[in-house]
Design a protein around this motif. Structure first.
Motif, mmCIF file in Angstrom:
data_model
loop_
_atom_site.group_PDB
_atom_site.id
_atom_site.type_symbol
_atom_site.label_atom_id
_atom_site.label_comp_id
_atom_site.label_asym_id
_atom_site.label_seq_id
_atom_site.Cartn_x
_atom_site.Cartn_y
_atom_site.Cartn_z
ATOM 1 N N UNK A 145 0.709 -1.103 -0.078
ATOM 2 C CA UNK A 145 -0.125 -0.092 0.081
ATOM 3 C C UNK A 145 0.960 1.277 -0.109
ATOM 4 N N UNK A 146 1.780 1.503 0.839
ATOM 5 C CA UNK A 146 2.634 2.441 0.969
ATOM 6 C C UNK A 146 3.698 2.629 -0.059
ATOM 7 N N UNK A 147 4.090 1.683 -0.817
ATOM 8 C CA UNK A 147 4.994 1.562 -2.007
ATOM 9 C C UNK A 147 4.232 2.088 -3.118
ATOM 10 N N UNK A 148 2.940 2.039 -3.357
ATOM 11 C CA UNK A 148 2.101 2.517 -4.199
ATOM 12 C C UNK A 148 2.133 3.930 -4.367
ATOM 13 N N UNK A 149 2.648 4.971 -5.401
ATOM 14 C CA UNK A 149 2.698 6.333 -5.484
ATOM 15 C C UNK A 149 1.055 6.973 -5.531
ATOM 16 N N UNK A 150 0.353 6.040 -5.841
ATOM 17 C CA UNK A 150 -1.079 6.224 -6.029
ATOM 18 C C UNK A 150 -1.641 6.579 -4.751
ATOM 19 N N UNK A 151 -1.084 6.001 -3.608
ATOM 20 C CA UNK A 151 -1.867 6.016 -2.252
ATOM 21 C C UNK A 151 -0.991 7.132 -1.530
ATOM 22 N N UNK A 154 -2.285 8.505 4.533
ATOM 23 C CA UNK A 154 -1.175 8.109 5.945
ATOM 24 C C UNK A 154 0.246 8.078 5.271
ATOM 25 N N UNK A 155 0.484 8.643 4.149
ATOM 26 C CA UNK A 155 1.834 8.524 3.461
ATOM 27 C C UNK A 155 3.054 8.734 4.170
ATOM 28 N N UNK A 156 2.973 9.979 4.830
ATOM 29 C CA UNK A 156 4.307 10.231 5.774
ATOM 30 C C UNK A 156 4.129 10.157 7.167
ATOM 31 N N UNK A 157 3.585 9.116 7.626
ATOM 32 C CA UNK A 157 3.533 8.906 8.884
ATOM 33 C C UNK A 157 4.327 8.023 9.535
ATOM 34 N N UNK A 158 4.523 7.615 11.005
ATOM 35 C CA UNK A 158 5.418 6.567 11.445
ATOM 36 C C UNK A 158 4.865 5.356 10.955
ATOM 37 N N UNK A 159 3.568 5.146 10.893
ATOM 38 C CA UNK A 159 3.217 3.683 10.299
ATOM 39 C C UNK A 159 3.805 3.444 9.010
ATOM 40 N N UNK A 160 3.611 4.435 7.954
ATOM 41 C CA UNK A 160 4.274 4.142 6.637
ATOM 42 C C UNK A 160 5.664 3.867 6.754
ATOM 43 N N UNK A 163 6.426 0.483 8.236
ATOM 44 C CA UNK A 163 6.056 -0.539 7.223
ATOM 45 C C UNK A 163 7.036 -0.743 6.130
ATOM 46 N N UNK A 164 7.648 0.310 5.735
ATOM 47 C CA UNK A 164 8.510 0.341 4.423
ATOM 48 C C UNK A 164 9.847 0.139 4.863
ATOM 49 N N UNK A 165 10.164 0.036 6.152
ATOM 50 C CA UNK A 165 11.508 -0.142 6.744
ATOM 51 C C UNK A 165 11.988 -1.504 6.738
ATOM 52 N N UNK A 166 11.061 -2.364 6.337
ATOM 53 C CA UNK A 166 11.433 -3.766 6.223
ATOM 54 C C UNK A 166 11.066 -4.580 7.642
ATOM 55 N N UNK A 167 11.586 -5.638 7.651
ATOM 56 C CA UNK A 167 11.180 -6.626 8.802
ATOM 57 C C UNK A 167 11.883 -5.944 10.095
ATOM 58 N N UNK A 168 11.234 -6.070 11.201
ATOM 59 C CA UNK A 168 11.933 -5.678 12.649
ATOM 60 C C UNK A 168 11.191 -6.537 13.628
#
Length: 168
Positions: A145-151, A154-160, A163-168
């Motif tokens: 979801x967050x990788x899709x530029x159309x979405x 909540x793009x610039x939130x800590x959740x995004x 999620x984009x940082x990879x497994x942790x």
């Protein structure tokens, strides 16, 4: 209850929401080892300014509309994302005491609220939380979801970022 079985059902709801361009959250409420009701996020995004139609709220509406009695204290809620404060409190107020979630919401998750610090209506509730069931599968949906530029939701939130940082 088989947490992975029911979480997979919730993940199906989340994947369907993602296919519709929605925020990928799905919810299943199970009772007596069967799916009772489902819900998925709808009408998400800043263009709609709608923060009411969360997956848990959708499932909860279906639950309260059932035409048969259900022992709500025995219903297990499965959500692909940790419920926000609104959903968490709505679940509690409606007598649901068991919540299982897949992915932690580092931005808006509400399940770590100290109920004992609140008024008696909440303080006296016993809620059982089980985090991290099929976490990686849920995280993968948020990553898509967050990788899709159309979405932009909540793009610039800590959740995004989480999620984009990879497994942790």
């Amino acid at each position: 209850m088989d947490h992975e079985f029911f979480m997979n059902k919730a993940l199906e709801q989340a994947a369907a929401a993602l296919q519709r361009g929605e925020f990928p959250v799905g919810c299943v409420m199970a009772y007596r080892s069967k799916v009772l009701v489902t819900g998925a996020r709808s009408r998400s995004g800043p263009q709609r300014q709608n923060e009411l139609d969360h997956a848990e709220m959708s499932a909860l509406r279906r639950l309260v509309d059932l035409d048969r009695p259900v022992e709500r204290g025995k219903v297990v809620v499965y959500s692909t994302l940790e419920p926000c404060l609104m959903c968490y409190s709505a679940l509690i107020v409606n007598g649901l005491q068991k919540i299982v979630y897949a992915y932690e919401d580092v931005f808006g998750g509400g399940t770590d609220v100290d109920l004992t610090a609140l008024r008696p209506f909440y303080r006296d509730r016993a809620v059982e939380i089980t985090p991290g069931v099929l976490r990686d599968k849920s995280r993968a949906l948020f990553n898509r979801f967050f990788s899709d530029p159309k979405n932009n939701y909540l793009k610039d939130t800590p959740l995004a970022q989480h999620a984009l940082a990879g497994p942790s």
